[in-house]
Design a protein around this motif. Structure first.
Motif, PDB file in Angstrom:
ATOM      1  N   ILE A  75       0.853  -1.189   0.000  1.00 13.88           N
ATOM      2  CA  ILE A  75       0.000   0.000   0.000  1.00 13.88           C
ATOM      3  C   ILE A  75       0.892   1.243   0.000  1.00 13.88           C
ATOM      4  O   ILE A  75       1.824   1.346   0.804  1.00 13.88           O
ATOM      5  CB  ILE A  75      -0.919   0.040   1.236  1.00 13.88           C
ATOM      6  N   GLY A  76       0.605   2.188  -0.899  1.00 14.61           N
ATOM      7  CA  GLY A  76       1.315   3.464  -0.896  1.00 14.61           C
ATOM      8  C   GLY A  76       2.651   3.408  -1.609  1.00 14.61           C
ATOM      9  O   GLY A  76       2.998   2.420  -2.277  1.00 14.61           O
ATOM     10  N   PRO A  77       3.459   4.468  -1.462  1.00 17.01           N
ATOM     11  CA  PRO A  77       4.775   4.542  -2.119  1.00 17.01           C
ATOM     12  C   PRO A  77       5.785   3.611  -1.441  1.00 17.01           C
ATOM     13  O   PRO A  77       6.365   3.956  -0.402  1.00 17.01           O
ATOM     14  CB  PRO A  77       5.169   6.014  -1.960  1.00 17.01           C
ATOM     15  N   ILE A  78       5.993   2.450  -2.005  1.00 14.13           N
ATOM     16  CA  ILE A  78       6.837   1.424  -1.371  1.00 14.13           C
ATOM     17  C   ILE A  78       8.288   1.900  -1.249  1.00 14.13           C
ATOM     18  O   ILE A  78       8.961   1.625  -0.243  1.00 14.13           O
ATOM     19  CB  ILE A  78       6.760   0.104  -2.161  1.00 14.13           C
ATOM     20  N   LYS A  79       8.802   2.622  -2.266  1.00 10.05           N
ATOM     21  CA  LYS A  79      10.198   3.075  -2.207  1.00 10.05           C
ATOM     22  C   LYS A  79      10.426   4.022  -1.030  1.00 10.05           C
ATOM     23  O   LYS A  79      11.447   3.944  -0.335  1.00 10.05           O
ATOM     24  CB  LYS A  79      10.581   3.751  -3.520  1.00 10.05           C
ATOM     25  N   ARG A 111       1.483  14.418  -5.734  1.00  9.03           N
ATOM     26  CA  ARG A 111       0.722  13.265  -5.278  1.00  9.03           C
ATOM     27  C   ARG A 111      -0.131  13.618  -4.067  1.00  9.03           C
ATOM     28  O   ARG A 111      -1.286  13.175  -3.962  1.00  9.03           O
ATOM     29  CB  ARG A 111       1.685  12.115  -4.936  1.00  9.03           C
ATOM     30  N   ASN A 112       0.398  14.422  -3.152  1.00  5.98           N
ATOM     31  CA  ASN A 112      -0.367  14.831  -1.973  1.00  5.98           C
ATOM     32  C   ASN A 112      -1.551  15.719  -2.349  1.00  5.98           C
ATOM     33  O   ASN A 112      -2.632  15.605  -1.754  1.00  5.98           O
ATOM     34  CB  ASN A 112       0.539  15.559  -0.987  1.00  5.98           C
ATOM     35  N   LYS A 113      -1.343  16.600  -3.325  1.00  3.86           N
ATOM     36  CA  LYS A 113      -2.448  17.455  -3.772  1.00  3.86           C
ATOM     37  C   LYS A 113      -3.566  16.604  -4.377  1.00  3.86           C
ATOM     38  O   LYS A 113      -4.754  16.829  -4.109  1.00  3.86           O
ATOM     39  CB  LYS A 113      -1.941  18.473  -4.795  1.00  3.86           C
ATOM     40  N   GLU A 114      -3.196  15.626  -5.200  1.00  7.81           N
ATOM     41  CA  GLU A 114      -4.183  14.751  -5.820  1.00  7.81           C
ATOM     42  C   GLU A 114      -4.874  13.888  -4.769  1.00  7.81           C
ATOM     43  O   GLU A 114      -6.097  13.639  -4.839  1.00  7.81           O
ATOM     44  CB  GLU A 114      -3.488  13.868  -6.870  1.00  7.81           C
ATOM     45  N   LEU A 115      -4.097  13.468  -3.756  1.00 11.09           N
ATOM     46  CA  LEU A 115      -4.657  12.636  -2.692  1.00 11.09           C
ATOM     47  C   LEU A 115      -5.662  13.423  -1.855  1.00 11.09           C
ATOM     48  O   LEU A 115      -6.729  12.900  -1.487  1.00 11.09           O
ATOM     49  CB  LEU A 115      -3.524  12.102  -1.817  1.00 11.09           C
ATOM     50  N   VAL A 149      -6.772   7.277   2.881  1.00  6.99           N
ATOM     51  CA  VAL A 149      -6.384   7.741   4.227  1.00  6.99           C
ATOM     52  C   VAL A 149      -5.088   7.068   4.667  1.00  6.99           C
ATOM     53  O   VAL A 149      -4.195   7.712   5.261  1.00  6.99           O
ATOM     54  CB  VAL A 149      -7.520   7.456   5.236  1.00  6.99           C
ATOM     55  N   ILE A 150      -4.942   5.787   4.374  1.00 10.19           N
ATOM     56  CA  ILE A 150      -3.714   5.078   4.739  1.00 10.19           C
ATOM     57  C   ILE A 150      -2.516   5.670   3.993  1.00 10.19           C
ATOM     58  O   ILE A 150      -1.432   5.833   4.567  1.00 10.19           O
ATOM     59  CB  ILE A 150      -3.866   3.569   4.444  1.00 10.19           C
ATOM     60  N   GLU A 151      -2.680   6.010   2.706  1.00 15.46           N
ATOM     61  CA  GLU A 151      -1.593   6.643   1.960  1.00 15.46           C
ATOM     62  C   GLU A 151      -1.204   7.979   2.577  1.00 15.46           C
ATOM     63  O   GLU A 151      -0.013   8.320   2.667  1.00 15.46           O
ATOM     64  CB  GLU A 151      -2.018   6.842   0.506  1.00 15.46           C
ATOM     65  N   LYS A 152      -2.197   8.736   2.998  1.00 14.65           N
ATOM     66  CA  LYS A 152      -1.901  10.018   3.664  1.00 14.65           C
ATOM     67  C   LYS A 152      -1.131   9.785   4.955  1.00 14.65           C
ATOM     68  O   LYS A 152      -0.174  10.515   5.263  1.00 14.65           O
ATOM     69  CB  LYS A 152      -3.201  10.759   3.938  1.00 14.65           C
ATOM     70  N   TRP A 153      -1.521   8.764   5.714  1.00 10.93           N
ATOM     71  CA  TRP A 153      -0.837   8.493   6.975  1.00 10.93           C
ATOM     72  C   TRP A 153       0.561   7.926   6.768  1.00 10.93           C
ATOM     73  O   TRP A 153       1.396   8.002   7.668  1.00 10.93           O
ATOM     74  CB  TRP A 153      -1.688   7.553   7.833  1.00 10.93           C
ATOM     75  N   ILE A 154       0.812   7.357   5.614  1.00 12.12           N
ATOM     76  CA  ILE A 154       2.191   6.946   5.312  1.00 12.12           C
ATOM     77  C   ILE A 154       3.095   8.167   5.254  1.00 12.12           C
ATOM     78  O   ILE A 154       4.198   8.171   5.821  1.00 12.12           O
ATOM     79  CB  ILE A 154       2.230   6.155   3.984  1.00 12.12           C
TER      80      ILE A 154
END
Length: 340
Positions: free
Chosen positions: A121-125, A162-166, A199-204
């Motif tokens: 989930i999210g940006p793995i790198k 990416r944050n703006k789109e999220l 929401v999980i991507e944002k919390w990453i």
């Protein structure tokens, strides 16, 4: 035996209350170390710990499954370790206890990032870079070339976009969701899943940022711990031979340069006495009364006296004429100013 009322609440109620506490702490204008905020932070930590304990008992998550196997309602519970870790880092403690508290917060956030990595989930790198602390320190210690700096800049720009789109996607999805799971039967399952994954991507991103802040604070605390005497910083011992030395003259750099050019100041020392100076000028014939020709003798002096006598006579004559004029003219005669 009294029963804790929080233990009687449902898992969903506990999670939403802890989640809302973090949201309120982030949006409040009061300082984090205020008494009211500290009470809320500690309550949020307690609720998050209960949620984690229950999710572990229910075995809601496993490293052997994929994210598609997690039900949409249970996705939000992945956030509990990170919420607990972020709130833990906000607790005010004594300086001696601060480092151990930061280590506990760091472990909780790492637990959340590990799960996100396992479920892809999210940006793995970005997650791997944050988890691999040793490699990140090595990168920081090595000198960065222009290519790496440009790559870092491009990564920041991509993250910002990416944050703006999220944020835009979260705002759109949240408008179609209820406040809690009691009404989840009226919500499309795909919409609910997409919302919590966002929401999980944002919390990453929130977790990675907090890991960076915790690392910096740990470095400061380590520096403080390595000081010889934390309460009394070392003071240089006075030199024993200081009183035996003669005080040196204090000369500013500019004054010293001027003294070297113009001969003024401490570097300038007399090279001859007054008598020697006078004798040298007599021998050279450069004194004021030397070298005056005979034409400036008695005749010159007489001419000077005659000219001075003539000037005194003219001056005396003008003074007498002015006195006679004042006898026949009153003071103020001829002044016609301000008269009609």
């Amino acid at each position: 035996m009294s029963v804790d009322p929080d233990e009687q609440k449902s898992l969903s109620e506990l999670f939403y209350e802890a989640f809302q506490i973090h949201t309120d702490i982030e949006n409040t204008s009061e300082p984090t170390n205020s008494e009211a905020n500290q009470i809320s932070i500690k309550r949020g930590i307690k609720l998050s710990q209960i949620v984690q304990s229950r999710t572990d008992e229910l075995r809601l998550f496993s490293t052997n499954e994929e994210v598609g196997e997690i039900s949409s309602i249970n996705l939000k519970y992945l956030l509990s370790p990170s919420i607990c870790g972020v709130l833990t880092s906000l607790v005010q403690t004594a300086r001696e206890e601060r480092k151990s508290l930061l280590i506990s917060a760091e472990k909780l956030i790492f637990q959340f990032l590990d799960r996100c990595k396992d479920y892809n989930i999210g940006p793995i790198k970005d997650i791997e870079r944050c988890l691999n602390v040793d490699d990140s320190k090595t990168v920081k210690n090595n000198p960065r070339d222009l290519a790496s700096m440009n790559a870092e800049r491009e990564a920041k720009i991509a993250k910002f976009k990416r944050n703006k789109e999220l944020e835009s996607r979260l705002k759109h999805l949240k408008s179609s969701l209820p406040e809690n799971d009691s009404e989840s039967s009226n919500v499309d399952d795909e919409t609910l899943r997409n919302y919590w994954l966002a929401v999980i991507e944002k919390w990453i991103d929130i977790s990675i940022e907090n890991i960076g802040n915790i690392s910096q604070e740990k470095e400061i605390l380590s520096f403080w711990e390595n000081m010889p005497d934390k309460n009394n910083p070392p003071v240089p011992a006075p030199s024993t031979s200081r009183n035996n030395k003669k005080p040196q003259n204090f000369i500013l750099t500019r004054d010293k340069a001027q003294a070297a050019v113009f001969g003024a100041g401490y570097p300038s020392l007399p090279s001859m006495t007054v008598e020697q100076y006078f004798e040298s000028h007599v021998a050279a014939g450069t004194l004021p009364d030397q070298g005056i020709g005979p034409s400036s003798g008695a005749n010159g002096q007489q001419n000077g006296e005659n000219s001075s006598d003539d000037e005194s006579d003219d001056k005396l004559k003008k003074q007498r004429e002015f006195d006679d004029w004042k006898d026949t003219h009153r003071r103020g005669d001829g002044n016609r100013m301000n008269m009609g």
